[in-house]
Every structure is written in structure tokens, then in C-alpha cells.
Design a protein around this motif. Structure first.
Motif, mmCIF file in Angstrom:
data_model
loop_
_atom_site.group_PDB
_atom_site.id
_atom_site.type_symbol
_atom_site.label_atom_id
_atom_site.label_comp_id
_atom_site.label_asym_id
_atom_site.label_seq_id
_atom_site.Cartn_x
_atom_site.Cartn_y
_atom_site.Cartn_z
ATOM 1 N N VAL A 180 -30.699 10.354 -16.037
ATOM 2 C CA VAL A 180 -31.089 9.798 -14.958
ATOM 3 C C VAL A 180 -30.555 10.829 -13.920
ATOM 4 O O VAL A 180 -31.040 11.078 -12.770
ATOM 5 N N HIS A 181 -29.447 11.434 -14.195
ATOM 6 C CA HIS A 181 -28.683 12.213 -13.227
ATOM 7 C C HIS A 181 -29.438 13.586 -12.846
ATOM 8 O O HIS A 181 -29.840 14.055 -11.947
ATOM 9 N N LEU A 182 -29.852 13.998 -14.056
ATOM 10 C CA LEU A 182 -31.028 15.069 -14.078
ATOM 11 C C LEU A 182 -32.107 15.106 -13.047
ATOM 12 O O LEU A 182 -32.355 16.059 -12.108
ATOM 13 N N LEU A 183 -32.855 13.963 -13.230
ATOM 14 C CA LEU A 183 -34.139 13.609 -12.426
ATOM 15 C C LEU A 183 -33.599 13.435 -11.065
ATOM 16 O O LEU A 183 -34.357 13.858 -10.283
ATOM 17 N N SER A 184 -32.514 12.883 -10.774
ATOM 18 C CA SER A 184 -31.810 12.683 -9.507
ATOM 19 C C SER A 184 -31.742 14.133 -8.572
ATOM 20 O O SER A 184 -31.625 14.007 -7.645
ATOM 21 N N MET A 185 -31.062 14.982 -9.546
ATOM 22 C CA MET A 185 -30.777 16.462 -8.918
ATOM 23 C C MET A 185 -31.914 17.001 -8.328
ATOM 24 O O MET A 185 -31.520 17.980 -7.474
ATOM 25 N N LEU A 186 -32.926 16.741 -9.055
ATOM 26 C CA LEU A 186 -34.278 17.831 -8.689
ATOM 27 C C LEU A 186 -35.146 17.334 -7.395
ATOM 28 O O LEU A 186 -34.828 16.179 -7.218
ATOM 29 N N GLU A 187 -35.891 18.089 -6.909
ATOM 30 C CA GLU A 187 -36.646 17.831 -5.812
ATOM 31 C C GLU A 187 -37.848 17.047 -6.376
ATOM 32 O O GLU A 187 -38.222 16.977 -7.725
ATOM 33 N N PRO A 188 -38.418 15.915 -5.730
ATOM 34 C CA PRO A 188 -39.127 14.933 -6.310
ATOM 35 C C PRO A 188 -40.341 15.738 -7.050
ATOM 36 O O PRO A 188 -40.812 15.203 -8.220
ATOM 37 N N ASP A 189 -40.961 16.699 -6.459
ATOM 38 C CA ASP A 189 -42.076 17.475 -7.387
ATOM 39 C C ASP A 189 -41.691 17.928 -8.547
ATOM 40 O O ASP A 189 -42.444 17.964 -9.689
ATOM 41 N N HIS A 190 -40.401 18.679 -8.839
ATOM 42 C CA HIS A 190 -39.882 19.283 -10.004
ATOM 43 C C HIS A 190 -39.608 18.066 -10.862
ATOM 44 O O HIS A 190 -39.789 18.245 -11.982
ATOM 45 N N ALA A 191 -39.092 17.172 -10.376
ATOM 46 C CA ALA A 191 -38.668 15.996 -11.446
ATOM 47 C C ALA A 191 -39.883 15.075 -11.861
ATOM 48 O O ALA A 191 -39.900 14.992 -13.086
ATOM 49 N N ALA A 192 -40.780 15.159 -11.216
ATOM 50 C CA ALA A 192 -42.169 14.792 -11.572
ATOM 51 C C ALA A 192 -42.863 15.754 -12.569
ATOM 52 O O ALA A 192 -43.145 15.010 -13.657
ATOM 53 N N ALA A 193 -42.517 17.001 -12.308
ATOM 54 C CA ALA A 193 -43.220 17.711 -13.462
ATOM 55 C C ALA A 193 -42.415 17.538 -14.697
ATOM 56 O O ALA A 193 -42.868 17.670 -15.826
ATOM 57 N N VAL A 194 -41.012 17.421 -14.522
ATOM 58 C CA VAL A 194 -40.277 17.495 -15.587
ATOM 59 C C VAL A 194 -40.533 16.078 -16.332
ATOM 60 O O VAL A 194 -40.501 16.070 -17.842
ATOM 61 N N ALA A 195 -40.790 15.111 -15.720
ATOM 62 C CA ALA A 195 -41.045 13.939 -16.300
ATOM 63 C C ALA A 195 -42.288 13.771 -17.146
ATOM 64 O O ALA A 195 -42.334 12.895 -18.121
ATOM 65 N N GLU A 196 -43.171 14.514 -16.726
ATOM 66 C CA GLU A 196 -44.492 14.582 -17.319
ATOM 67 C C GLU A 196 -44.378 14.951 -18.778
ATOM 68 O O GLU A 196 -45.159 14.719 -19.800
#
Length: 92
Positions: free
Chosen positions: A51-67
Motif C-alpha cells: 500500500v505504501h509503495l503504491l501511494s509513493m509513486l505517481e499514479p501512472d507509475h503505480a498503475a503500471a506496477v499494479a498491472e
């Protein structure tokens, strides 16, 4: 002569970067990993670190990671993120 490479443990480095709140280091580290390493590393993190990792990233980078990580882990993380942060990631 042993030609085996040591097993990669990206989750250890990811956990450290998250704990240190090193956003630039986290982005650079993730960019240097293969998709398989990203998926393995993030999926082995405790949920709070994901959760913290995803919140640290810009939304586009977090979305790419989440995929790249299992859907169930993405859903669990999204449920724990602040609604505006989760919405921004999902919008990407």
C-alpha cells in the motif's frame, strides 16, 4: 565451477526503499527490474508495504506496477489507499 547466480530478492530492497520513503530510489529501482522481478518482489511484500509503495509513486507509475502483480493484491491495496489516491491510480 558453479555458474549458478544467487536468487534475486527484490522484495528486500523494495521494503527498504519504502521504509526509507526514498521515492526517487524506488522509481529507479523498479525501472531497473524486469516485469517478473517487479511482480515477485511486490507480491512478497507485506500488504502495508504494498500500500505504501503504491501511494509513493505517481499514479501512472503505480498503475503500471499494479498491472504486474496479482489482482487480489491490487484490490486489497486499493481498498486501503486513500480514496483520491486509489481513484487516480485506477484512472490511469
Amino acid at each position: 565451477m558453479d555458474s549458478e547466480q544467487p536468487e534475486s530478492t527484490p522484495w528486500i530492497d523494495l521494503e527498504r526503499l519504502v521504509d526509507e520513503a526514498d521515492i526517487g530510489g524506488l522509481r529507479a529501482y523498479l525501472d531497473g527490474l524486469t516485469p517478473v522481478e517487479v511482480a515477485r518482489g511486490i507480491s512478497r511484500l507485506e500488504e502495508a508495504h504494498r500500500v505504501h509503495l503504491l501511494s509513493m509513486l505517481e499514479p501512472d507509475h503505480a498503475a503500471a506496477v499494479a498491472e504486474q502483480i496479482p489482482e487480489v493484491q491490487v484490490v486489497e491495496a486499493m481498498e486501503r489507499l486513500a480514496p483520491p489516491v486509489a481513484a487516480a491510480i485506477l484512472h490511469e
